[in-house]
Design a protein around this motif. Structure first.
Motif, mmCIF file in Angstrom:
data_model
loop_
_atom_site.group_PDB
_atom_site.id
_atom_site.type_symbol
_atom_site.label_atom_id
_atom_site.label_comp_id
_atom_site.label_asym_id
_atom_site.label_seq_id
_atom_site.Cartn_x
_atom_site.Cartn_y
_atom_site.Cartn_z
ATOM 1 N N GLY A 86 18.428 -23.857 -66.302
ATOM 2 C CA GLY A 86 18.651 -24.306 -67.676
ATOM 3 C C GLY A 86 19.734 -25.361 -67.753
ATOM 4 O O GLY A 86 19.606 -26.363 -68.475
ATOM 5 N N LEU A 87 20.807 -25.178 -66.978
ATOM 6 C CA LEU A 87 21.882 -26.179 -66.948
ATOM 7 C C LEU A 87 21.388 -27.493 -66.338
ATOM 8 O O LEU A 87 21.794 -28.575 -66.774
ATOM 9 C CB LEU A 87 23.073 -25.632 -66.156
ATOM 10 N N VAL A 88 20.525 -27.389 -65.335
ATOM 11 C CA VAL A 88 19.936 -28.605 -64.745
ATOM 12 C C VAL A 88 19.151 -29.368 -65.803
ATOM 13 O O VAL A 88 19.258 -30.603 -65.908
ATOM 14 C CB VAL A 88 19.034 -28.241 -63.549
ATOM 15 N N ALA A 96 12.554 -19.253 -73.017
ATOM 16 C CA ALA A 96 12.959 -20.478 -73.726
ATOM 17 C C ALA A 96 13.226 -21.609 -72.741
ATOM 18 O O ALA A 96 12.851 -22.766 -72.981
ATOM 19 C CB ALA A 96 14.196 -20.202 -74.571
ATOM 20 N N ILE A 97 13.870 -21.288 -71.614
ATOM 21 C CA ILE A 97 14.173 -22.316 -70.620
ATOM 22 C C ILE A 97 12.890 -22.847 -69.980
ATOM 23 O O ILE A 97 12.709 -24.061 -69.818
ATOM 24 C CB ILE A 97 15.133 -21.746 -69.552
ATOM 25 N N VAL A 98 11.978 -21.953 -69.628
ATOM 26 C CA VAL A 98 10.701 -22.383 -69.055
ATOM 27 C C VAL A 98 9.911 -23.187 -70.075
ATOM 28 O O VAL A 98 9.268 -24.201 -69.745
ATOM 29 C CB VAL A 98 9.894 -21.165 -68.565
ATOM 30 N N GLY A 99 9.950 -22.771 -71.328
ATOM 31 C CA GLY A 99 9.252 -23.524 -72.374
ATOM 32 C C GLY A 99 9.808 -24.925 -72.535
ATOM 33 O O GLY A 99 9.061 -25.899 -72.689
ATOM 34 N N LEU A 100 11.140 -25.051 -72.477
ATOM 35 C CA LEU A 100 11.762 -26.367 -72.564
ATOM 36 C C LEU A 100 11.326 -27.245 -71.400
ATOM 37 O O LEU A 100 11.009 -28.432 -71.583
ATOM 38 C CB LEU A 100 13.289 -26.224 -72.564
ATOM 39 N N ALA A 112 10.309 -25.427 -60.991
ATOM 40 C CA ALA A 112 9.764 -24.734 -62.166
ATOM 41 C C ALA A 112 8.887 -23.528 -61.813
ATOM 42 O O ALA A 112 9.005 -22.477 -62.460
ATOM 43 C CB ALA A 112 9.000 -25.721 -63.046
ATOM 44 N N PRO A 113 7.983 -23.605 -60.816
ATOM 45 C CA PRO A 113 7.175 -22.407 -60.505
ATOM 46 C C PRO A 113 8.032 -21.212 -60.073
ATOM 47 O O PRO A 113 7.742 -20.070 -60.442
ATOM 48 C CB PRO A 113 6.265 -22.890 -59.365
ATOM 49 N N ARG A 149 11.966 -10.811 -64.964
ATOM 50 C CA ARG A 149 13.055 -10.352 -65.840
ATOM 51 C C ARG A 149 12.592 -10.129 -67.282
ATOM 52 O O ARG A 149 13.125 -9.274 -67.978
ATOM 53 C CB ARG A 149 14.207 -11.367 -65.822
ATOM 54 N N ARG A 150 11.661 -10.957 -67.728
ATOM 55 C CA ARG A 150 11.106 -10.819 -69.086
ATOM 56 C C ARG A 150 12.189 -10.865 -70.160
ATOM 57 O O ARG A 150 12.250 -10.030 -71.059
ATOM 58 C CB ARG A 150 10.304 -9.531 -69.203
ATOM 59 N N ARG A 151 13.030 -11.900 -70.046
ATOM 60 C CA ARG A 151 14.079 -12.081 -71.052
ATOM 61 C C ARG A 151 13.744 -13.305 -71.888
ATOM 62 O O ARG A 151 13.254 -14.328 -71.384
ATOM 63 C CB ARG A 151 15.441 -12.244 -70.374
ATOM 64 N N ARG A 152 14.044 -13.206 -73.197
ATOM 65 C CA ARG A 152 13.689 -14.290 -74.107
ATOM 66 C C ARG A 152 14.360 -15.601 -73.721
ATOM 67 O O ARG A 152 13.773 -16.672 -73.850
ATOM 68 C CB ARG A 152 14.059 -13.912 -75.538
#
Length: 357
Positions: free
Chosen positions: A33-35, A84-88, A67-68, A77-80
């Motif tokens: 996410g920081l990347v 969100a990070i993968v969606g971005l 990304a994969p 982990r199934r964390r929201r």
């Protein structure tokens, strides 16, 4: 019988292992996410103002390689926050390159005066003139824009292709500053002074082509190379953009921009011109770097003694004005002894040529 406290001793170990794994996965996802945040700041905030930001933007695609793995971590982990990070990541990739993988609907139909254009940096230190000629013959374009044409290449072109291309303009020079045009259609040089006010890798060639009853202005260009020359390259891109803005009628730019479609130079040119490969190509269309290494005359970087992978970026282009549209765009063969692949586009006039002009 096992001791009564055995289960209570094993449970903490299993819990510790899960806790360590979860912490590792969370750290992996948040690091990515920081990347992405750094990518966005560099791409849309800093731009190409420094040599390293130019290089980062040029290689932006490769920020999506993890990304994969990140998607797998998020699935475990199934964390929201992870979703969100993968969606971005997915949205940013789709925004920047998604159009290159969308089926092309309503493809333009060729008119009788359609024009196939090829741009090819032949590599000034490429001794294999026979391979260069083979690539040009295989593509069979109507007009060929060449960069880094040496006297050896020019002599071979004159001997092998004079019948196929009766109209030629060759400015052959040792090294990388030569250029050339091969055409099936009549061409004549026109005033290039708007582009001559700055230094290029070789002087841009500006000609007018007669395509049936149409007249097309054609510019063969080669901008300066290297991350450290981003400002000079942007100035050259602005010169091309200004030339296009002041021009009336069909216009084509073909050449080596030495910048990717994520760099400022590309954005400057495409304010007024269309990128043929973006309009009708498929895939990333990478044209550089090819097989030759610096020891063999090419520009393929070598890191710690190991050449980087081939065909990492797209830096060769065919741009055109709105008076034309792209029917087809693709890459030519990459076995011509150069560290570039040719880019090829078939262009059509948007309006039928006027017979009474």
């Amino acid at each position: 019988m096992p001791p009564a406290d055995t289960p209570t001793q094993e449970a903490p170990r299993s819990s510790d292992r899960r806790s360590w794994r979860d912490r590792f996965l969370d750290a992996l996802v948040w690091s990515y996410g920081l990347v992405l945040v750094a990518v966005l700041i560099t791409r849309y905030g800093l731009g190409d103002r420094t040599w390293w930001s130019f290089a980062a933007n040029a290689l932006l695609l490769y920020a999506f390689l993890p990304a994969p793995v990140i998607l797998l971590a998020v699935a475990l982990r199934r964390r929201r926050e992870g979703y969100a990070i993968v969606g971005l990541s997915a949205l940013l990739f789709a925004w920047l390159w998604g159009g290159l993988f969308v089926p092309r609907g309503g493809t333009a139909q060729a008119t009788e005066n359609a024009l196939r254009v090829m741009s090819y940096n032949t590599l000034g230190f490429n001794p294999n003139t026979a391979a260069t000629i083979r690539v040009i013959r295989e593509v069979d374009a109507d007009i060929v824009a060449l960069q880094e044409v040496t006297p050896e290449h020019a002599a071979a072109l004159e001997q092998a292709l004079s019948e196929r291309y009766p109209y030629r303009l060759l400015d052959a020079r040792p090294g990388v500053t030569g250029s050339g045009l091969l055409s099936r259609h009549p061409l004549r040089k026109v005033d290039a002074s708007p582009l001559d006010r700055i230094a290029w890798i070789g002087t841009p060639m500006v000609v007018e082509l007669d395509i049936g009853t149409e007249h097309v202005t054609f510019v063969n260009f080669h901008t300066v190379a290297g991350p450290a020359n981003a400002r000079a390259r942007d100035e050259q891109a602005r010169a091309l953009s200004d030339f296009a803005a002041a021009h009336v009628g069909p216009l084509i730019f073909a050449g080596d921009l030495n910048a990717t479609d994520q760099n400022a130079a590309h954005a400057i040119v495409t304010r007024v011109m269309r990128d043929a490969f973006r309009d009708a190509g498929w895939g990333f269309g990478h044209t550089f770097p090819g097989e030759p290494t610096p020891e063999r005359g090419g520009s393929r970087p070598v890191l710690l003694g190991v050449p980087v992978p081939t065909w990492l970026v797209r830096i060769d282009y065919i741009f055109h004005s709105n008076a034309l549209e792209t029917i087809d765009a693709r890459l030519g063969p990459g076995d011509g002894g150069s560290d570039h692949r040719p880019v090829v586009a078939t262009l059509s006039f948007r309006h039928a040529p006027s017979r009474d002009r």
